[in-house]
Design an enzyme around this catalytic site. Structure first.
Site, PDB file in Angstrom:
ATOM      1  CE1 TYR A 142       2.622   4.023  -9.455  1.00  0.00           C
ATOM      2  CE2 TYR A 142       2.186   3.526 -11.702  1.00  0.00           C
ATOM      3  CZ  TYR A 142       1.755   3.506 -10.469  1.00  0.00           C
ATOM      4  OH  TYR A 142       0.827   2.693  -9.954  1.00  0.00           O
ATOM      5  CE  LYS A 191      -8.757  10.918  -0.928  1.00  0.00           C
ATOM      6  NZ  LYS A 191     -10.180  10.356  -0.617  1.00  0.00           N
ATOM      7  CG  ASP A 223     -12.247   8.155  -1.888  1.00  0.00           C
ATOM      8  OD1 ASP A 223     -12.402   9.073  -2.761  1.00  0.00           O
ATOM      9  OD2 ASP A 223     -12.723   8.414  -0.724  1.00  0.00           O
ATOM     10  CG  ASP A 247      -1.105   0.706 -12.238  1.00  0.00           C
ATOM     11  OD1 ASP A 247      -1.466  -0.134 -13.171  1.00  0.00           O
ATOM     12  OD2 ASP A 247       0.010   0.504 -11.680  1.00  0.00           O
ATOM     13  CG  ASP A 251      -5.236  -3.918 -13.404  1.00  0.00           C
ATOM     14  OD1 ASP A 251      -5.048  -3.854 -14.817  1.00  0.00           O
ATOM     15  OD2 ASP A 251      -4.441  -4.393 -12.917  1.00  0.00           O
TER      16      ASP A 251
END
Ligand code: NAD
Length: 356
Positions: A142, A191, A223, A247, A251
């Protein structure tokens, strides 16, 4: 003791819910003999209307001169047509940067009384749920280099994920310190089977773990973590991860609890300084109607007392008051299923303050 708090009610339901959080703060202050000096300042849409700037310098100055910040929410339909760089939500990025808030803490917990609100089967959640997602907030993709360039296949856009050892080390420490106060288990999510930045992340987290021999560390690919969160969320205690993975996973974790109006969050800087806010937005559809659930903001105050002021007994008292009010059957409209007593924002705040 005396404490200084910058209060940003913001837009939409922000002022409604912040008022109730301040009532609870004042009540707990009286009970334990603390004085909280609260200074209200503008940010978001209301600041654009008043000053033309979503984050006035005065707001930044007051926040910096305080011990902590309490934020309601910013944004709303009125400002939706402004260009991206002038929208109220830009205030959030500005505050994080100005205050050096690099660690975002998002607890996902289920109150027994609200277990029905979860979309997961009851047997998956039996015994409750209490996870904290620790998300790196000021680095990664980001904030990395970005741009667009021409290729044989037409214009191509790119965003760079980059983490330094120092950035990973400081967020890992936050996660391990947190685990020491909880169930002593950290799951680092990355990852590393594909990304170099994740391999560095994993190496540094593993190094930091050596300073915390009591804490169990495991690593999951993102994942798999996304799957495990819905398959067996009770296996987690503290999850630490990068900005973008955090992020998404925070959620997902919050949706498991099923009630957006109940979840607090904290964003911490180096030292004890922090900004505390509910995870939800400004809910313009409910603004000023006495319908919003103030509990997430009230629980954000509990986090502030615990993490910035080191007042654990006071924080426990607020959390116990919330549990007691739920056990007595009081429900704001977002939680009401036809049973118990339907109450508005103000009555919910009064009930929780009353339990203190
Ligand atoms: P939202 O979280 O405001 O609302 C989503 C849904 O949840 C709505 O139906 C709303 O009524 C409900 N809801 C939210 N909080 C509630 C509460 N306390 N009690 C009861 N119901 C509640 O998300 P949105 O609708 O996507 O965004 C609305 C505005 O908020 C937008 O301008 C968005 O940019 C902004 N926003 C701000 C923040 C922030 O300030 N941190 C975060 C997210 C969104």
């Amino acid at each position: 003791m005396e404490y200084r708090i910058a209060v940003i009610p913001g837009d939409g339901i922000g002022p409604d819910i912040v008022d109730q959080a301040l009532l609870v703060l004042e009540t707990v202050g009286k009970k334990f003999g603390h004085t909280f000096h609260c200074t209200k300042v503008l940010a978001g849409g209301c600041a654009i209307d008043a000053t033309g700037n979503c984050l006035p310098q005065e707001t930044i100055d007051v926040c910096k001169a305080s011990d902590a910040v309490l934020l309601g929410a910013v944004g709303g339909w009125k400002w939706d047509n402004l260009p991206g760089d002038q929208r109220p939500e830009r205030a959030l990025l500005g505050i994080r940067k100005e205050l050096g808030l690099f660690a975002n803490l998002r607890p996902a917990m289920i109150f027994e009384e609200l277990a029905d609100a979860s979309p997961l089967k009851p047997e998956i959640l039996s015994g409750g749920l209490d996870i904290v997602v620790v998300r790196e907030l000021t680095g990664g993709i980001y904030f990395g280099d970005r741009g667009t360039r021409d290729t044989d296949m037409g214009p191509a856009a790119y965003d760079v994920e980059q983490y330094s050892e120092g950035e990973v080390r400081r967020i890992a420490k936050v996660a391990f310190d947190m685990a020491m106060k909880r169930n002593k288990h950290v799951t680092s999510v990355d990852k590393a089977n594909v990304l170099d930045s994740s391999r560095l992340w994993r190496r540094v987290v593993t190094e930091v773990a050596k300073d915390y021999p009591e804490v169990t560390l495991d690593h999951l690919y993102v994942d798999n973590a996304a799957m495990q969160l819905v398959r067996n969320p009770r296996q987690f205690d503290v999850i630490v991860t990068s900005n973008i993975f955090g992020d998404i996973l925070s959620d997902e974790a919050s949706q498991i609890t099923g009630s957006i109006g109940m979840l607090p969050s904290a964003s911490l800087a180096q030292g004890n300084f922090g900004m505390y806010e509910p995870i939800h937005g400004s809910a313009p559809d409910l603004a000023g109607q006495d319908k919003a659930n103030p509990t997430a903001t009230i629980l954000s105050v509990a986090m502030m007392l615990r993490y910035t002021f080191g007042l654990s007994a006071e924080a426990d008292t607020i959390e116990a008051a919330v549990k007691a009010v739920l056990a007595k059957g009081y429900r704001t409209p977002d939680l009401y299923t036809g049973e118990g007593t339907l109450v508005g924002t103000q009555e919910m705040g009064r009930c929780i303050a009353g339990e203190i």
